[in-house]
Design an enzyme around this catalytic site. Structure first.
Site, short mmCIF file in Angstrom:
data_model
loop_
_atom_site.label_atom_id
_atom_site.label_comp_id
_atom_site.label_asym_id
_atom_site.label_seq_id
_atom_site.Cartn_x
_atom_site.Cartn_y
_atom_site.Cartn_z
N GLY A 128 -1.49 -6.82 12.61
CA GLY A 128 -2.54 -6.30 11.75
C GLY A 128 -2.61 -7.06 10.44
O GLY A 128 -2.15 -8.20 10.34
N CYS A 129 -3.18 -6.44 9.44
CA CYS A 129 -3.35 -7.06 8.13
C CYS A 129 -2.02 -7.56 7.57
O CYS A 129 -1.08 -6.79 7.45
CB CYS A 129 -3.98 -6.06 7.16
SG CYS A 129 -4.09 -6.68 5.47
N PHE A 130 -1.96 -8.84 7.21
CA PHE A 130 -0.68 -9.38 6.75
C PHE A 130 -0.26 -8.84 5.39
O PHE A 130 0.91 -8.94 5.03
CB PHE A 130 -0.64 -10.90 6.78
CG PHE A 130 -1.80 -11.66 6.19
CD1 PHE A 130 -2.63 -11.14 5.21
CD2 PHE A 130 -2.06 -12.96 6.63
CE1 PHE A 130 -3.68 -11.85 4.66
CE2 PHE A 130 -3.13 -13.71 6.09
CZ PHE A 130 -3.93 -13.14 5.11
N TRP A 131 -1.18 -8.26 4.63
CA TRP A 131 -0.76 -7.60 3.39
C TRP A 131 0.23 -6.48 3.71
O TRP A 131 1.25 -6.33 3.04
CB TRP A 131 -1.95 -6.99 2.67
CG TRP A 131 -3.00 -7.95 2.21
CD1 TRP A 131 -2.92 -9.32 2.14
CD2 TRP A 131 -4.32 -7.61 1.75
NE1 TRP A 131 -4.08 -9.85 1.67
CE2 TRP A 131 -4.97 -8.83 1.42
CE3 TRP A 131 -5.00 -6.41 1.59
CZ2 TRP A 131 -6.28 -8.86 0.94
CZ3 TRP A 131 -6.31 -6.45 1.11
CH2 TRP A 131 -6.94 -7.65 0.79
N CYS A 132 -0.09 -5.71 4.75
CA CYS A 132 0.77 -4.60 5.16
C CYS A 132 2.10 -5.10 5.74
O CYS A 132 3.17 -4.63 5.37
CB CYS A 132 0.08 -3.75 6.22
SG CYS A 132 -1.55 -3.12 5.77
#
Length: 213
Positions: free
Chosen positions: A46-50
């Site tokens: 998923g989102c690499f920020w997370c």
């Protein structure tokens, strides 16, 4: 006077919280020679920020970089990857001390921190760039990834697993503003609504894996 003191207290606590939450800011100063002493692994969930924030919280993980892997376009931009046409998945590159945390431990973090049953979707994010993916570099990683998936299915922890297990080919580091995004942008709407809750849920699931504050 009380209002001034209260403001100063909040400011200090805020800075302290960010430092405790994400010590990777200091670790980013490590040189390539220093990082070369550690093992490296690649995951997309998923989102690499997370994902970056989650792995940064794990003891034995030295540094995490956000980027792109699994596609057919060289040096893609974030905008390119967001079209879903480059074949890349948002991916994290994890530098870790294998004397503290094993590859199997990283697999546990991977499956404890996202939903592997949803194809090309994670939370509110949809598209092949958000797929669940393990990019293995050798037979050891491939065999352990496959064995871990079998174990999860045999134990019926998940009814199905959509994780792509593919040979690693290349990692393209994302733009600088994506790096360490959650701590740098704690008031970002997506961070508050998605990234921070996802990190907190992981912490509840695996407190034994967390770095000491």
């Amino acid at each position: 006077m009380k209002q001034i003191m209260s403001f100063l207290t909040i400011a200090v606590l805020s800075l302290s919280s960010c430092a405790q939450k994400n010590q990777i800011t200091e670790k980013k100063t490590k040189s390539p020679d220093e990082l070369s002493k550690y093992q490296v692994a690649y995951f997309g969930s998923g989102c690499f920020w997370c994902v970056e924030a989650i792995y940064e919280s794990v003891k034995g993980v030295v540094e995490v970089e956000s980027g792109y892997s699994g596609g057919h376009v060289e040096n893609p931009s974030y905008e390119d990857v967001c079209t879903g046409t480059t074949g890349h998945a948002e991916t994290v590159k994890i530098y870790y001390d294998s004397s503290i945390v094993s590859y199997d431990d990283l697999l546990k973090v991977f499956y404890d921190s996202h939903d592997p049953t949803t194809l090309n979707k994670q939370g509110p994010d949809m598209g092949t760039q958000y797929r669940s993916a393990i990019f293995y570099q050798n037979d050891y990683e491939r065999e352990h990834a496959k064995a871990y998936i079998k174990q999860l299915l045999d134990s019926k922890k998940f009814p199905t697993i959509t994780t792509e297990v593919s040979r690693f080919t290349a990692f393209y580091k994302a733009e600088e503003y994506h790096q360490n995004f959650e701590c740098r942008n704690p008031n970002n709407g997506y961070v508050k609504a998605v990234s921070q809750p996802r990190l907190e849920q992981f912490k509840i699931k695996a407190p034994e894996m967390l770095k000491e504050k």
